[in-house]
Design an enzyme around this catalytic site. Structure first.
Site, short mmCIF file in Angstrom:
data_model
loop_
_atom_site.label_atom_id
_atom_site.label_comp_id
_atom_site.label_asym_id
_atom_site.label_seq_id
_atom_site.Cartn_x
_atom_site.Cartn_y
_atom_site.Cartn_z
N ALA A 11 0.78 -1.18 -0.10
CA ALA A 11 -0.04 -0.03 -0.17
C ALA A 11 0.71 1.12 0.13
CB ALA A 11 -0.82 -0.07 1.17
N VAL A 14 3.36 3.18 -5.46
CA VAL A 14 2.71 2.50 -6.64
C VAL A 14 1.28 1.79 -6.28
CG1 VAL A 14 3.12 0.79 -8.59
CG2 VAL A 14 5.04 1.93 -7.51
N GLY A 15 1.32 1.06 -5.37
CA GLY A 15 0.29 0.25 -4.72
C GLY A 15 -1.20 1.05 -4.67
N ASP A 34 -0.94 -4.80 3.03
CA ASP A 34 0.43 -4.46 3.24
C ASP A 34 0.82 -4.94 4.56
OD1 ASP A 34 2.19 -1.94 2.27
OD2 ASP A 34 2.85 -2.45 4.26
N ASN A 96 14.10 -8.28 -2.19
CA ASN A 96 12.70 -8.13 -2.57
C ASN A 96 12.16 -9.69 -2.98
OD1 ASN A 96 12.28 -5.33 -2.08
ND2 ASN A 96 12.60 -5.07 -4.24
N THR A 120 7.16 -5.37 -8.51
CA THR A 120 8.21 -5.00 -7.70
C THR A 120 9.58 -5.27 -8.59
OG1 THR A 120 7.03 -5.67 -5.88
CG2 THR A 120 9.47 -5.90 -5.58
N ARG A 152 7.11 6.19 -21.28
CA ARG A 152 8.01 7.25 -21.25
C ARG A 152 8.94 7.49 -22.49
NH1 ARG A 152 10.67 4.38 -15.84
NH2 ARG A 152 9.64 5.60 -14.37
N HIS A 176 13.74 -5.07 -18.07
CA HIS A 176 13.46 -3.63 -17.44
C HIS A 176 14.69 -3.12 -16.83
CE1 HIS A 176 10.95 -0.18 -16.19
NE2 HIS A 176 11.19 -0.68 -14.93
N1 APR Z 1 4.17 -7.81 2.81
C1 APR Z 1 3.18 -6.55 2.41
N2 APR Z 1 3.67 -5.46 1.98
C2 APR Z 1 5.12 -5.01 2.29
C3 APR Z 1 6.06 -6.15 2.61
C4 APR Z 1 5.56 -7.64 2.73
N3 APR Z 1 6.38 -8.42 3.34
N4 APR Z 1 7.17 -5.91 2.57
C5 APR Z 1 7.23 -4.50 2.25
N5 APR Z 1 5.71 -4.18 1.83
C6 APR Z 1 5.25 -2.75 1.61
C7 APR Z 1 5.67 -1.54 2.41
O1 APR Z 1 5.38 -1.70 3.77
C8 APR Z 1 5.46 -0.43 1.82
O2 APR Z 1 4.06 0.19 2.03
O3 APR Z 1 5.51 -2.52 0.30
C9 APR Z 1 5.13 -1.18 0.30
C10 APR Z 1 6.08 -0.61 -0.89
O4 APR Z 1 5.86 0.79 -1.08
P1 APR Z 1 6.74 1.97 -1.31
O5 APR Z 1 7.85 1.91 -0.12
O6 APR Z 1 6.05 3.28 -1.50
O7 APR Z 1 7.61 1.63 -2.84
P2 APR Z 1 6.88 2.02 -4.34
O8 APR Z 1 7.34 3.59 -4.73
O9 APR Z 1 5.37 1.71 -4.05
O10 APR Z 1 7.45 0.69 -5.19
C11 APR Z 1 7.10 -0.62 -4.92
O11 APR Z 1 7.47 -0.90 -7.22
O12 APR Z 1 8.19 0.21 -9.02
C12 APR Z 1 8.68 -0.81 -8.08
O13 APR Z 1 11.06 -0.56 -7.44
C13 APR Z 1 9.52 -0.24 -7.09
O14 APR Z 1 9.92 -2.52 -5.83
C14 APR Z 1 9.38 -1.10 -5.92
C15 APR Z 1 7.93 -1.50 -5.88
#
Ligand code: APR
Length: 320
Positions: A11, A14-15, A34, A96, A120, A152, A176
């Site tokens: 969440a 991106v989510g 999340d 990841n 991811t 892009r 990518h």
């Molecule tokens: N289970 C559920 N959620 C998780 C877990 C897990 N085990 N580990 C991390 N998260 C959640 C985090 O708590 C966070 O809210 O994943 C979310 C990731 O969000 P952001 O840090 O805001 O990252 P974001 O910019 O959304 O990017 C997510 O997409 O584009 C790709 O490279 C980017 O790998 C990254 C992914």
């Protein structure tokens, strides 16, 4: 008639943005998941409270419990660590991989017929993890990269030519990452290949900027990576699947001999419909394009191999 259900895992930027777009486009009900308690619930509540203003009736819920995702048509995996400045996509690999494996296993236990869209990074490697962890057939596991990369490229083509982005089309192949393979001769403005409209050095500059598109945003934001365009790209893929449209989009797909590649996720044009990938579209490549594509596939293969080597404590499933 039952409404479609999309689970978005992670969440974060991106989510949550993908959840907003999917719900506000009226495509499906959305469950945000999340590992952080309160985060998906808070964002889901906020999004639900925007619905009367926006004027949609999609249900948006947030949870830390995968039981609430049961029966999802699509699972979007965005959970993980975002790339920080100075950090390559590859640095994120082990961390990841553990997160993606863990969330996919939990999600598919409740939605055995879903289609998985991986977001991811490092994307192509994470698709391998999702395929393995889900046990799904390859047509139901795909990665979001090509739609973003070509968006892009289209943005830069439109700016260069001073035309509407809607008049542009762009074609991007490969992994990518820095080895992605934009194809200028299949990239068009008003149906005319940009090779007819721009000198080679300008095209090369646009291609370079496309390759570095993610890093350019990271360098500006300093505390995170791109999310508006990634979320929009996910939404287009969700729309293609739920609408059973047969939209041809560049996606990370598991190749079994196509383009001369065996057993690897690489970005290629696919036909996306109700069953996921209904066809991998093969096009003829020139010698130069083939070399670039093979270099890109080799980079993905190397990433997958290093992930295999790292298997052990570092890729143990993360909690949640
Ligand atoms: N289970 C559920 N959620 C998780 C877990 C897990 N085990 N580990 C991390 N998260 C959640 C985090 O708590 C966070 O809210 O994943 C979310 C990731 O969000 P952001 O840090 O805001 O990252 P974001 O910019 O959304 O990017 C997510 O997409 O584009 C790709 O490279 C980017 O790998 C990254 C992914």
């Amino acid at each position: 008639m039952t409404r479609a259900l999309v689970t978005v895992i992670g969440a974060g930027n991106v989510g949550a943005t993908a959840a907003q777009r999917i719900a506000e486009a009226g495509l499906a009900d959305v469950v945000l998941v999340d590992i952080v308690e309160g985060l998906p619930q808070g964002k889901a509540l906020d999004l639900a409270e925007a619905a009367p203003v926006v004027g949609h009736d999609m249900r948006i819920t947030g949870t830390n419990d995968y039981a609430e995702t049961a029966g999802s048509d699509i699972i979007v995996v965005t959970s993980g660590l975002a790339r920080q400045p100075g950090m390559t996509r590859d640095d994120l690999l082990a961390k990841n991989a553990g997160i993606v494996r863990s969330v996919v296993q939990q999600a598919v236990a409740h939605s055995p017929d879903a289609i998985i869209i991986v977001v991811t990074n490092p994307l192509d490697a994470m698709c391998h993890v999702a395929l393995d962890a889900s046990g799904f057939p390859p047509e139901r596991v795909l990665g979001m990269a090509g739609v973003l990369d070509s968006a892009r490229f289209r943005t830069f083509i439109a700016q260069e030519l001073g035309v509407s982005v809607t008049s542009t089309h762009a074609f991007v192949l490969g992994g990518h990452g820095d080895t992605m393979v934009p194809l200028p001769r299949y990239s068009t403005a008003g149906g005319v290949p940009i090779t007819e409209l721009l000198p080679p050095e300008r095209i090369e500059a646009l291609v370079d900027r496309t390759r570095n598109g993610g890093a350019e945003v990271v360098a500006l934001l300093k505390t995170g990576s791109a999310f508006y365009a990634p979320a929009a790209s996910v939404t287009q893929m969700v729309d293609a699947i739920l609408g059973d449209r047969g939209t041809i989009l560049p996606c990370a797909a598991y190749l079994r001999g196509q383009y001369g590649v065996e057993g690897l996720f690489v970005g290629v044009p696919v036909k996306l419909g109700g069953g996921g990938i209904t066809e991998i579209v093969e096009i003829e490549l020139t010698e130069g394009e083939r070399v670039a594509f093979e270099r890109s596939a080799a980079a993905v293969r190397e990433l997958v191999a290093s992930m295999e080597r790292m298997k052990g404590p570092q890729t143990a499933p993360a909690e949640g």
